[in-house]
Design a protein around this motif. Structure first.
Motif, PDB file in Angstrom:
ATOM      1  N   ALA A   1      -1.371   2.199  -6.457  1.00  0.00           N
ATOM      2  CA  ALA A   1      -2.524   2.853  -7.099  1.00  0.00           C
ATOM      3  C   ALA A   1      -3.362   1.786  -7.828  1.00  0.00           C
TER       4      ALA A   1
ATOM      5  N   ASP B   1      -2.476  12.302  -0.264  1.00  0.00           N
ATOM      6  CA  ASP B   1      -3.102  11.615  -1.391  1.00  0.00           C
ATOM      7  C   ASP B   1      -4.499  12.173  -1.629  1.00  0.00           C
TER       8      ASP B   1
ATOM      9  N   HIS C   1      -0.515  10.767  -4.504  1.00  0.00           N
ATOM     10  CA  HIS C   1      -0.895   9.474  -5.078  1.00  0.00           C
ATOM     11  C   HIS C   1       0.234   8.859  -5.909  1.00  0.00           C
TER      12      HIS C   1
END
Length: 296
Positions: free
Chosen positions: A124, A242, A271
């Protein structure tokens, strides 16, 4: 001593011994402090072998990858997890930082380990730092894993933003400790977790000072400064569900960087990825790292 009492003592001793035996079979986690000028970085290390450096998500700790790290260590790697400034015992100036500053911190840890170049995993927000490290210090990076990564760009012809305002609000809300638990759970479901996966595992583990400094660094650092991750081979490790880096943006890295990029998609993950599918995440990273270290 009565037979009943002896039996109770035996049961207590047995129950107490179970975690001890389990710990004895695990690869221990080492802990140290690495200094760079006025910056102090807390580092967790585990295992022996080729090095994999793991960088955490926005405002979070490398301890999110305890399971992934243990899996990789068991697979023959040495896993290094430096905590960003403002997380745990890591500290240093937090005002007006850029992604270059966070990458320089990681570079100091890699140099301290003295086993570079390494494979670096950026999850991320951490993917920005991984790419910047590969750009600023290509001598230290052998390969880059971009896990549940926002590219910072959209496909050619698209007029969307890489991350919408509504999604940005959900990301920020998830780590905003002033909000109610119910609101934060909603934000976690929207931004971080695939349908059916439990977002409660990320209610804790947020570091507001780090979150603020990292968000500022993301906002002031041009995407083109780190987009290409130097010339290192890249694993674009995508999460199928995601919401932050959705499927319609899934070909950005491959289309712009070509054969340097290998794409792997992990099903039933959002995510957050690591707490949702740690085994699949571990396997994908290990497969890529073995290939990169073998020079294939």
């Amino acid at each position: 001593m009565s037979p009943v009492f002896r039996r109770l003592l035996f049961l207590c001793a047995t129950l107490t011994a179970i975690p001890v035996l389990a710990n004895e079979s695990a690869i221990p986690v080492e802990h140290e402090i690495v200094s760079r000028g006025d910056v102090q970085l807390e580092v967790f290390a585990q295992g022996r072998g080729p090095v994999i450096v793991m960088l955490p998500s926005l405002g979070r700790s490398g301890r999110d990858y305890d399971v992934v790290s243990a899996n990789l260590a068991a697979d023959g790697f040495r896993v290094i997890r430096p905590e960003p400034r403002g997380v745990g015992l890591s500290k240093g100036p937090l005002d007006n930082l850029s992604i270059h500053d966070f990458a320089a911190d990681v570079a100091a840890v890699v140099e301290h380990e003295n086993k570079g170049p390494v494979v670096v995993v950026g999850h991320a927000w951490g993917n920005f730092v991984a790419r910047m490290l590969a750009t600023d210090r290509p001598d230290l990076v052998k390969g880059v894993v971009l896990a549940a990564a926002s590219a910072g760009k959209v496909p050619a012809g698209s007029k969307e933003m890489p991350i919408s305002v509504a999604m940005r609000n959900a990301i920020d809300g998830a780590g905003d400790l002033s909000l109610s638990e119910a609101q934060r759970l909603d934000d976690l479901r929207i931004a971080f977790f695939a349908p059916g996966n439990d977002p409660r595992v990320w209610l804790n583990g947020w570091f507001p000072q780090a979150n603020e400094a990292e968000s500022h660094a993301r906002n002031i650092t041009p995407v083109d400064a780190y987009f290409a991750a130097g010339r290192a081979p890249i694993l674009d490790l995508q999460a199928e569900d995601d919401a932050v880096s959705p499927r319609r943006f899934s070909n950005v890295f491959k289309s712009m960087l070509g054969d340097r990029v290998t794409v792997v998609v992990i099903p039933h993950a959002g995510h957050a990825l690591a707490p949702e599918q740690p085994e699949a995440m571990s396997r994908a990273i290990a497969t890529f790292a073995k290939r990169v270290y073998a020079g294939v």
